[in-house]
Design a protein around this motif. Sequence first.
Motif, PDB file in Angstrom:
ATOM      1  N   GLY A   1       0.368  -1.477  -0.193  1.00  0.00           N
ATOM      2  CA  GLY A   1       0.099  -0.327   0.320  1.00  0.00           C
ATOM      3  C   GLY A   1       0.771   1.495  -0.180  1.00  0.00           C
ATOM      4  O   GLY A   1       0.263   2.024  -0.004  1.00  0.00           O
ATOM      5  N   SER A   2       1.938   0.946   0.096  1.00  0.00           N
ATOM      6  CA  SER A   2       3.121   2.466   0.841  1.00  0.00           C
ATOM      7  C   SER A   2       3.594   3.252  -1.132  1.00  0.00           C
ATOM      8  O   SER A   2       3.666   4.376  -1.204  1.00  0.00           O
ATOM      9  CB  SER A   2       4.408   2.293   1.640  1.00  0.00           C
ATOM     10  N   ILE A   3       3.238   1.894  -2.373  1.00  0.00           N
ATOM     11  CA  ILE A   3       4.104   2.378  -3.059  1.00  0.00           C
ATOM     12  C   ILE A   3       3.579   3.553  -3.851  1.00  0.00           C
ATOM     13  O   ILE A   3       3.967   4.530  -4.403  1.00  0.00           O
ATOM     14  CB  ILE A   3       3.994   1.058  -3.911  1.00  0.00           C
ATOM     15  N   PRO A   4       1.789   3.144  -4.216  1.00  0.00           N
ATOM     16  CA  PRO A   4       0.505   4.233  -4.649  1.00  0.00           C
ATOM     17  C   PRO A   4       1.069   5.240  -4.092  1.00  0.00           C
ATOM     18  O   PRO A   4       1.190   5.947  -4.468  1.00  0.00           O
ATOM     19  CB  PRO A   4      -0.377   3.635  -4.069  1.00  0.00           C
ATOM     20  N   TRP A   5       1.424   4.943  -2.371  1.00  0.00           N
ATOM     21  CA  TRP A   5       1.379   6.312  -1.798  1.00  0.00           C
ATOM     22  C   TRP A   5       2.974   7.050  -1.835  1.00  0.00           C
ATOM     23  O   TRP A   5       2.605   8.396  -2.250  1.00  0.00           O
ATOM     24  CB  TRP A   5       0.992   6.141  -0.096  1.00  0.00           C
ATOM     25  N   HIS A   6       3.956   6.736  -2.677  1.00  0.00           N
ATOM     26  CA  HIS A   6       5.070   7.059  -3.236  1.00  0.00           C
ATOM     27  C   HIS A   6       4.885   7.689  -4.675  1.00  0.00           C
ATOM     28  O   HIS A   6       5.216   9.303  -4.874  1.00  0.00           O
ATOM     29  CB  HIS A   6       6.335   6.312  -2.533  1.00  0.00           C
ATOM     30  N   PHE A   7       4.596   6.592  -4.618  1.00  0.00           N
ATOM     31  CA  PHE A   7       4.209   7.055  -6.283  1.00  0.00           C
ATOM     32  C   PHE A   7       3.315   7.416  -7.272  1.00  0.00           C
ATOM     33  O   PHE A   7       3.276   7.230  -8.724  1.00  0.00           O
ATOM     34  CB  PHE A   7       5.805   5.582  -6.866  1.00  0.00           C
ATOM     35  N   GLY A   8       1.866   7.187  -6.922  1.00  0.00           N
ATOM     36  CA  GLY A   8       1.258   6.942  -7.693  1.00  0.00           C
ATOM     37  C   GLY A   8       0.514   5.746  -7.981  1.00  0.00           C
ATOM     38  O   GLY A   8      -0.883   5.464  -8.033  1.00  0.00           O
ATOM     39  N   SER A   9       1.561   5.661  -9.420  1.00  0.00           N
ATOM     40  CA  SER A   9       1.314   4.462 -10.161  1.00  0.00           C
ATOM     41  C   SER A   9       1.851   3.517 -10.413  1.00  0.00           C
ATOM     42  O   SER A   9       3.446   4.089 -10.249  1.00  0.00           O
ATOM     43  CB  SER A   9      -0.013   5.167 -11.281  1.00  0.00           C
ATOM     44  N   LYS A  10       1.998   2.371 -11.315  1.00  0.00           N
ATOM     45  CA  LYS A  10       2.923   1.356 -11.918  1.00  0.00           C
ATOM     46  C   LYS A  10       4.176   2.271 -12.473  1.00  0.00           C
ATOM     47  O   LYS A  10       4.790   2.115 -12.554  1.00  0.00           O
ATOM     48  CB  LYS A  10       2.498   0.436 -12.446  1.00  0.00           C
ATOM     49  N   GLU A  11       3.043   3.097 -13.128  1.00  0.00           N
ATOM     50  CA  GLU A  11       3.881   4.206 -14.075  1.00  0.00           C
ATOM     51  C   GLU A  11       4.724   5.548 -13.713  1.00  0.00           C
ATOM     52  O   GLU A  11       5.604   5.379 -14.359  1.00  0.00           O
ATOM     53  CB  GLU A  11       2.646   4.876 -15.572  1.00  0.00           C
ATOM     54  N   GLY A  12       4.262   5.362 -12.599  1.00  0.00           N
ATOM     55  CA  GLY A  12       5.177   6.724 -11.784  1.00  0.00           C
ATOM     56  C   GLY A  12       5.996   5.925 -10.924  1.00  0.00           C
ATOM     57  O   GLY A  12       7.042   6.754 -11.305  1.00  0.00           O
ATOM     58  N   LEU A  13       5.691   5.039 -10.880  1.00  0.00           N
ATOM     59  CA  LEU A  13       7.038   4.130 -10.095  1.00  0.00           C
ATOM     60  C   LEU A  13       8.016   4.017 -11.126  1.00  0.00           C
ATOM     61  O   LEU A  13       9.596   4.106 -10.759  1.00  0.00           O
ATOM     62  CB  LEU A  13       6.878   2.511  -9.749  1.00  0.00           C
ATOM     63  N   LEU A  14       7.753   3.590 -12.674  1.00  0.00           N
ATOM     64  CA  LEU A  14       8.452   3.436 -13.812  1.00  0.00           C
ATOM     65  C   LEU A  14       9.664   4.356 -14.176  1.00  0.00           C
ATOM     66  O   LEU A  14      11.047   4.446 -14.344  1.00  0.00           O
ATOM     67  CB  LEU A  14       8.114   2.630 -15.056  1.00  0.00           C
ATOM     68  N   LEU A  15       8.402   5.367 -14.197  1.00  0.00           N
ATOM     69  CA  LEU A  15       9.486   7.426 -14.133  1.00  0.00           C
ATOM     70  C   LEU A  15      10.307   7.183 -13.373  1.00  0.00           C
ATOM     71  O   LEU A  15      11.168   7.754 -13.499  1.00  0.00           O
ATOM     72  CB  LEU A  15       7.972   8.045 -14.530  1.00  0.00           C
ATOM     73  N   ALA A  16       9.883   7.334 -12.180  1.00  0.00           N
ATOM     74  CA  ALA A  16      10.560   7.984 -11.097  1.00  0.00           C
ATOM     75  C   ALA A  16      12.101   6.903 -10.596  1.00  0.00           C
ATOM     76  O   ALA A  16      12.961   7.472 -10.808  1.00  0.00           O
ATOM     77  CB  ALA A  16      10.139   7.458  -9.600  1.00  0.00           C
ATOM     78  N   VAL A  17      11.990   5.990 -11.674  1.00  0.00           N
ATOM     79  CA  VAL A  17      12.842   4.410 -12.077  1.00  0.00           C
ATOM     80  C   VAL A  17      13.667   5.035 -12.595  1.00  0.00           C
ATOM     81  O   VAL A  17      15.188   5.424 -12.438  1.00  0.00           O
ATOM     82  CB  VAL A  17      12.685   2.950 -12.002  1.00  0.00           C
ATOM     83  N   LEU A  18      13.790   4.984 -13.315  1.00  0.00           N
ATOM     84  CA  LEU A  18      14.614   6.145 -14.879  1.00  0.00           C
ATOM     85  C   LEU A  18      15.107   7.433 -14.167  1.00  0.00           C
ATOM     86  O   LEU A  18      16.090   7.675 -14.983  1.00  0.00           O
ATOM     87  CB  LEU A  18      13.506   5.990 -16.416  1.00  0.00           C
ATOM     88  N   GLU A  19      14.474   7.963 -13.919  1.00  0.00           N
ATOM     89  CA  GLU A  19      14.716   9.570 -13.235  1.00  0.00           C
ATOM     90  C   GLU A  19      15.470   9.478 -12.427  1.00  0.00           C
ATOM     91  O   GLU A  19      16.969   9.961 -12.222  1.00  0.00           O
ATOM     92  CB  GLU A  19      13.806  10.202 -12.238  1.00  0.00           C
ATOM     93  N   ARG A  20      15.753   8.377 -11.448  1.00  0.00           N
ATOM     94  CA  ARG A  20      17.208   7.864 -10.350  1.00  0.00           C
ATOM     95  C   ARG A  20      18.322   7.615 -11.803  1.00  0.00           C
ATOM     96  O   ARG A  20      19.209   8.049 -10.487  1.00  0.00           O
ATOM     97  CB  ARG A  20      16.500   6.984  -9.811  1.00  0.00           C
ATOM     98  N   SER A  21      17.975   6.748 -12.525  1.00  0.00           N
ATOM     99  CA  SER A  21      18.858   6.578 -13.281  1.00  0.00           C
ATOM    100  C   SER A  21      20.182   7.225 -13.839  1.00  0.00           C
ATOM    101  O   SER A  21      21.089   7.693 -13.843  1.00  0.00           O
ATOM    102  CB  SER A  21      18.902   4.837 -14.201  1.00  0.00           C
ATOM    103  N   VAL A  22      18.920   8.203 -14.346  1.00  0.00           N
ATOM    104  CA  VAL A  22      19.043   9.157 -15.201  1.00  0.00           C
ATOM    105  C   VAL A  22      20.718  10.030 -14.130  1.00  0.00           C
ATOM    106  O   VAL A  22      21.220  10.511 -14.703  1.00  0.00           O
ATOM    107  CB  VAL A  22      18.362  10.560 -16.010  1.00  0.00           C
ATOM    108  N   HIS A  23      19.711  10.755 -12.811  1.00  0.00           N
ATOM    109  CA  HIS A  23      20.623  10.901 -12.071  1.00  0.00           C
ATOM    110  C   HIS A  23      21.806  10.509 -11.295  1.00  0.00           C
ATOM    111  O   HIS A  23      23.418  10.578 -11.489  1.00  0.00           O
ATOM    112  CB  HIS A  23      19.629  11.079 -10.872  1.00  0.00           C
ATOM    113  N   LEU A  24      22.003   9.085 -11.638  1.00  0.00           N
ATOM    114  CA  LEU A  24      23.010   8.313 -10.900  1.00  0.00           C
ATOM    115  C   LEU A  24      23.870   8.666 -12.474  1.00  0.00           C
ATOM    116  O   LEU A  24      25.497   8.520 -12.304  1.00  0.00           O
ATOM    117  CB  LEU A  24      22.929   6.609 -10.928  1.00  0.00           C
ATOM    118  N   ILE A  25      23.935   8.244 -13.467  1.00  0.00           N
ATOM    119  CA  ILE A  25      25.085   8.510 -14.868  1.00  0.00           C
ATOM    120  C   ILE A  25      25.126   9.594 -15.128  1.00  0.00           C
ATOM    121  O   ILE A  25      26.197   9.304 -14.900  1.00  0.00           O
ATOM    122  CB  ILE A  25      23.371   7.763 -16.222  1.00  0.00           C
ATOM    123  N   SER A  26      24.115  10.549 -13.866  1.00  0.00           N
ATOM    124  CA  SER A  26      25.400  12.224 -14.255  1.00  0.00           C
ATOM    125  C   SER A  26      26.129  11.885 -13.360  1.00  0.00           C
ATOM    126  O   SER A  26      26.851  12.701 -13.943  1.00  0.00           O
ATOM    127  CB  SER A  26      24.370  12.970 -14.645  1.00  0.00           C
TER     128      SER A  26
END
Length: 198
Positions: free
Chosen positions: A46-71
Amino acid sequence: MATRREHTSHESSERILSAAAELFAEKGYRQTTFAAVAERSGISRGSIPWHFGSKEGLLLAVLERSVHLISAGLAEEPAGTEEVEASFDRITEGAHALWALPTTKLFATLLVEALEPNSPIHGRYAEIHHTLRAHCRRQLEQLPLLPGVSAEALSAAIIGAGIGIHQQWLLAPDRVDPEQALAALRAMVVALVPPVRK
């Protein structure tokens, strides 16, 4: 100053993102469920949608984090023209560092997803490639490339070759040696730089 609750929330988000990145890489986007992410992260479903809204939101957040790590992991120390070898070492080291990231397999797994029409991750995926090309281009711009060879075009070729090498290695690790392939790529690119006259 962050409160204890904010710190705990941030820690939970990071655990969810790490678990989701691993699962998206292993199973792909469609086959990954909130239940699996919850089990892997140790955070309630139940905490996952609270943090990221949806599965798509979670995926976008994962990719955003990856961009930051690469940079954050790419060196920003352009070499002078007298340091051609050192400059190419930085370019290939940056590529090698990318392949070593925990989320690297994620990029290969999600490529087909990113290419689909109206894909929600198309923009983030393109941003990852842009970040890599920009880093490579800044290094190349310091070098005396042959006439007709632009830093922009050569950076696209280098990053494309590097990604292709890595994908071949993921598919057949017993048949592709990424270290040797990157060394061959480096040798070919160095050949495009005229000798520096002292």
